[in-house]
Design a protein around this motif. Structure first.
Motif, mmCIF file in Angstrom:
data_model
loop_
_atom_site.group_PDB
_atom_site.id
_atom_site.type_symbol
_atom_site.label_atom_id
_atom_site.label_comp_id
_atom_site.label_asym_id
_atom_site.label_seq_id
_atom_site.Cartn_x
_atom_site.Cartn_y
_atom_site.Cartn_z
ATOM 1 N N GLU A 23 2.392 1.645 -3.515
ATOM 2 C CA GLU A 23 1.443 2.154 -4.499
ATOM 3 C C GLU A 23 1.118 3.616 -4.257
ATOM 4 O O GLU A 23 0.960 4.398 -5.204
ATOM 5 N N GLN A 24 1.021 4.017 -2.976
ATOM 6 C CA GLN A 24 0.771 5.434 -2.677
ATOM 7 C C GLN A 24 1.919 6.296 -3.180
ATOM 8 O O GLN A 24 1.708 7.364 -3.780
ATOM 9 N N ALA A 39 0.834 -1.210 0.000
ATOM 10 C CA ALA A 39 0.000 0.000 0.000
ATOM 11 C C ALA A 39 0.865 1.254 0.000
ATOM 12 O O ALA A 39 0.580 2.218 -0.713
#
Length: 425
Positions: free
Chosen positions: A337-338, A334
């Motif tokens: 991807e951020q 996560a």
């Protein structure tokens, strides 16, 4: 929207299309400018103010005041559409990434200029620095504007967005053409990078030096300009080599020291120094970052980790890829991807370099995520420009990314590739 579009058409009708800021924006982002003139998008207000200066209108005169009122109503109508608030938050995130990127670029150019290069090189650096500072001012103005527009649709801000609104930067409209350079800022003494256990993530013997700020030269009437009337842009920095790996025990020790220091600084209200420490952490080996993330979350300092990811989004391509790869390898998908989503506002050449670096390290999933985020938020024409940096490698990858977004987006990209002569690559 229709009323504001008529006012904007009247404004641009009084401007010379081959001169001033109107000529700059028309040359750099004709599709974006056309979308705004057609009422499909809302032109950033800093661009409107630049156009007003083009035709000699004062920003508090009757014509500009009427335009401001129409602009506010048009923005409300545009933002109130289904999905408008989400799109607004995403646009604001992109502009905050642009602001940080332009800020970093300005510092780099100022440092290079302070090295007393030859006159021709100095002139080029002064020109580039002027535009980098214009990029920074425009991006800061747009962050504030987008934040204010988003606030009208509720107090909450979607997760992952930045809510600082570019505090402390020059007001909107300060990015227009300059007729004189402001006074130079007070010189800052050179200082050595901090030492001691609190700074354990730093490389031994490394130094940080604050250079004397360089006065802003007059911006030329033409030449390079922000990339895109809607999104802005900045010049390309040189890539930085990846830092060496670190053993787990050393990473844990460095993370513990950093968390301890940050908690002390936050408790004492020394937020500026805390931010400096986060930036210093990014200067160390990327392999230490997952341990730092875990330590920050355990200490209730998750917001500091989000800030660090924002700063990481403006790293040079090779180092951006290195940080993304380390996060992916550590199971922090996560966060990875951020970081990649926040990096898609960069110039096409840099994104191509980041994709190549990710794939070279075997991070094909992360490279695909970067391209998917790119085709989701950037125009098909931008994607075609990116493909042009490496047609053989990037055309199929971008098409696969567009296919993952939607069938219409894939068709739009195919059309843009055909127009660019890249459909058969």
């Amino acid at each position: 929207m229709a009323a504001f579009t008529r006012w904007l058409t009247e404004l641009t009708g009084r401007a010379r299309p081959d001169d001033g800021w109107y000529g700059v924006f028309a040359a750099r982002d004709p599709e974006g400018l056309r979308a705004c003139l057609d009422g499909a998008d809302v032109l950033p207000w800093d661009v409107v103010e630049s156009l007003l200066r083009d035709i000699g209108e004062v920003t508090d005169g009757p014509f500009a005041t009427r335009g401001r009122a129409l602009y506010a109503a048009a923005a409300d109508a545009h933002d109130g559409r289904p999905g408008g608030a989400e799109a607004l938050a995403e646009r604001r995130d992109l502009m905050e990434a642009e602001r940080r990127y332009a800020e970093t670029r300005s510092r780099e150019l100022a440092e290079r200029l302070s090295g007393a290069p030859d006159p021709a090189e100095a002139a080029r650096l002064e020109h580039d620095l002027a535009w980098a500072r214009d990029d920074r001012a425009r991006a800061a103005a747009r962050v504030r504007e987008l934040t204010a527009r988003l606030a009208r649709w509720g107090p909450g801000v979607p997760a992952g967005t930045w809510a600082g609104a570019g505090a402390g930067v020059s007001p909107a409209g300060a990015a227009g053409p300059v007729s004189a350079a402001p006074a130079a800022a007070k010189p800052v003494k050179a200082r050595r990078r901090p030492r001691g256990a609190r700074y354990a993530w730093l490389e031994e013997g490394a130094e940080a030096v604050e250079q004397e700020p360089t006065p802003l030269p007059a911006l030329p009437a033409g030449g390079a300009a922000p990339r895109g009337a809607r999104f802005g842009g900045a010049a390309d920095p040189a890539p930085a080599p990846a830092a060496p790996a670190t053993d787990p025990a050393e990473a844990d020790r460095a993370a513990a020291n950093a968390v301890y220091a940050l908690r002390r600084l936050r408790a004492q209200g020394r937020s500026g120094e805390a931010h400096v420490l986060l930036c210093e952490a990014l200067a160390g080996p990327p392999s230490r970052l997952p341990a730092l993330a875990e330590g920050l979350y355990r200490a209730g300092l998750g917001a500091d980790w989000s800030t660090l990811l924002w700063e990481a989004a403006s790293l040079p391509p090779a180092r951006l890829a290195a940080v993304a790869g380390v996060l992916a390898d550590a199971g922090r998908a996560a966060d990875c991807e951020q970081l990649l989503r926040q990096g898609v506002a960069r110039p096409a050449e840099e994104l191509a370099g980041a994709c190549a670096a990710l794939r070279a390290e075997g991070h094909h999933r992360e490279a695909h995520a970067l391209l998917t985020a790119f085709v989701r938020v950037r125009t098909p024409e931008d994607a075609a420009r990116l493909a042009g940096t490496d047609p053989h490698g990037l055309v199929p990858q971008l098409l696969a990314a567009a296919r993952a977004v939607s069938a219409p987006r894939e068709r739009e990209l195919l059309h843009a590739l055909r127009v660019a002569g890249l459909a058969g690559a």
